[in-house]
Design an enzyme around this catalytic site. Structure first.
Site, PDB file in Angstrom:
ATOM      1  CB  THR A  31      -0.941   0.000   1.223  1.00  0.00           C
ATOM      2  OG1 THR A  31      -1.472  -1.312   1.408  1.00  0.00           O
ATOM      3  CG2 THR A  31      -2.091   0.970   1.029  1.00  0.00           C
ATOM      4  CG  ASP A  81       3.517   2.348   7.060  1.00  0.00           C
ATOM      5  OD1 ASP A  81       3.387   1.643   6.046  1.00  0.00           O
ATOM      6  OD2 ASP A  81       4.330   2.064   7.979  1.00  0.00           O
ATOM      7  CB  ALA A  83      -2.192  -1.065   9.434  1.00  0.00           C
ATOM      8  CG  ASP A  84       0.479  -6.257   8.753  1.00  0.00           C
ATOM      9  OD1 ASP A  84       0.508  -6.465   7.524  1.00  0.00           O
ATOM     10  OD2 ASP A  84       1.479  -5.916   9.405  1.00  0.00           O
ATOM     11  N   GLY A  95       4.085  -4.495  10.658  1.00  0.00           N
ATOM     12  CA  GLY A  95       5.318  -5.275  10.638  1.00  0.00           C
ATOM     13  C   GLY A  95       5.253  -6.528   9.790  1.00  0.00           C
ATOM     14  N   GLY A  96       4.153  -6.665   9.034  1.00  0.00           N
ATOM     15  CA  GLY A  96       4.069  -7.801   8.116  1.00  0.00           C
ATOM     16  C   GLY A  96       5.261  -7.823   7.167  1.00  0.00           C
ATOM     17  N   GLY A  97       5.758  -6.638   6.830  1.00  0.00           N
ATOM     18  CA  GLY A  97       6.936  -6.548   5.952  1.00  0.00           C
ATOM     19  C   GLY A  97       8.239  -6.507   6.729  1.00  0.00           C
ATOM     20  CD  GLU A 103       6.469  -0.273   8.922  1.00  0.00           C
ATOM     21  OE1 GLU A 103       6.374  -0.638   7.743  1.00  0.00           O
ATOM     22  OE2 GLU A 103       5.878  -0.847   9.855  1.00  0.00           O
TER      23      GLU A 103
HETATM   24  C1  5RP Z   1       5.395  -3.373   6.864  1.00  0.00           C
HETATM   25  C2  5RP Z   1       4.048  -2.979   7.351  1.00  0.00           C
HETATM   26  C3  5RP Z   1       2.973  -2.790   6.316  1.00  0.00           C
HETATM   27  O1  5RP Z   1       2.433  -1.523   6.446  1.00  0.00           O
HETATM   28  C4  5RP Z   1       1.911  -3.826   6.505  1.00  0.00           C
HETATM   29  O2  5RP Z   1       2.510  -5.118   6.504  1.00  0.00           O
HETATM   30  C5  5RP Z   1       0.848  -3.743   5.414  1.00  0.00           C
HETATM   31  O3  5RP Z   1       1.391  -4.176   4.214  1.00  0.00           O
HETATM   32  P1  5RP Z   1       0.607  -4.088   2.839  1.00  0.00           P
HETATM   33  O4  5RP Z   1       0.366  -2.646   2.560  1.00  0.00           O
HETATM   34  O5  5RP Z   1       1.534  -4.740   1.843  1.00  0.00           O
HETATM   35  O6  5RP Z   1      -0.690  -4.857   2.983  1.00  0.00           O
HETATM   36  O7  5RP Z   1       3.787  -2.795   8.506  1.00  0.00           O
HETATM   37  O8  5RP Z   1       6.281  -3.620   7.926  1.00  0.00           O
END
Ligand code: 5RP
Length: 218
Positions: A31, A81, A83-84, A95-97, A103
């Site tokens: 995102t 940013d 979020a999960d 923190g999924g990434g 962050e």
């Molecule tokens: C990365 C994050 C991301 O914001 C979260 O994982 C959402 O990812 P995406 O936008 O790909 O769904 O916290 O550390």
């Protein structure tokens, strides 16, 4: 509308929060990548950006956006940013990434945190998504035992090293009724760098993309 099209719609809506001539805090993930691409189109109207990961820094640089070291930035009107998971109080799991620590640091400097999500990320109770915890490698076993004592099931993220050279434990099985309390409790464990709960400092604005448009929640 696909999930990715919704992510893009939320990211496009966030461009309206970018102040002319400012330094923009930029998150990480798919995102946030859409947001970076939008920022690229208006790069002449900003001073530059602070990135929350090496991946975002590379994408920003690819658009010719000047990167700033956070230590040289005292004023940042907005951090954008994804979020999960996000709840009604705008507390989040992130923190999924794996970029949670940077962050959280960049978000802390910003005046306003604008969260950009598609509607699948909205939950009543945080915890269905495994909570990422960044851990100094020598403390992995200690931290895992403590997280189990808190009621979770920590699973090391296989083959993953953070931009800071640390490990991630993804904690499954939590039902997080007190996000700020759990955020503080986990941060007390020696060896924990950060956890992915953003509750003590949650989002200020949520731009939630649905098939019927982007809703703004505060
Ligand atoms: C990365 C994050 C991301 O914001 C979260 O994982 C959402 O990812 P995406 O936008 O790909 O769904 O916290 O550390």
């Amino acid at each position: 509308m696909t999930q990715d099209e919704m992510k893009q719609a939320a990211a496009e809506a966030a461009l309206a929060f970018v102040e002319e001539g400012s330094i923009v805090g930029v998150g990480t993930g798919s995102t946030a990548n859409h947001f970076i691409d939008g920022l690229g189109r208006m790069k002449s109207r900003i001073r530059g950006a602070v990135a929350s990961s090496e991946a975002s820094a590379e994408r920003l640089a690819g658009h010719g956006i000047e990167l700033f070291d956070l230590n040289h930035v005292s004023e940042m009107p907005v951090y954008v940013d994804g979020a999960d998971e996000i709840d009604a109080s705008l507390a989040m799991i992130k923190g999924g990434g794996g970029a949670l620590t940077r962050e959280k640091i960049v978000a802390e400097v910003a005046t306003r945190f604008v969260c950009i999500c598609d509607e699948t990320k909205q939950v009543e109770v945080l915890g269905h998504y495994p909570l990422p915890v960044e851990v100094i490698p020598m403390a992995q076993a200690l931290v895992a035992r403590e997280l189990s004592a808190l009621g979770g099931r920590p699973v090391p993220r296989a083959g993953f090293v953070t931009d800071n050279g640390n490990l991630i434990l993804d904690v499954h099985g939590l039902e997080i009724r007190d996000p700020a309390g759990l955020e503080t409790a986990i941060n007390q464990i020696p060896g924990v760098v950060t956890n992915g709960l953003f509750a003590r400092r949650g989002a200020d604005v949520l731009l939630l993309a649905t098939p019927n448009g982007v809703r703004k929640l505060t």
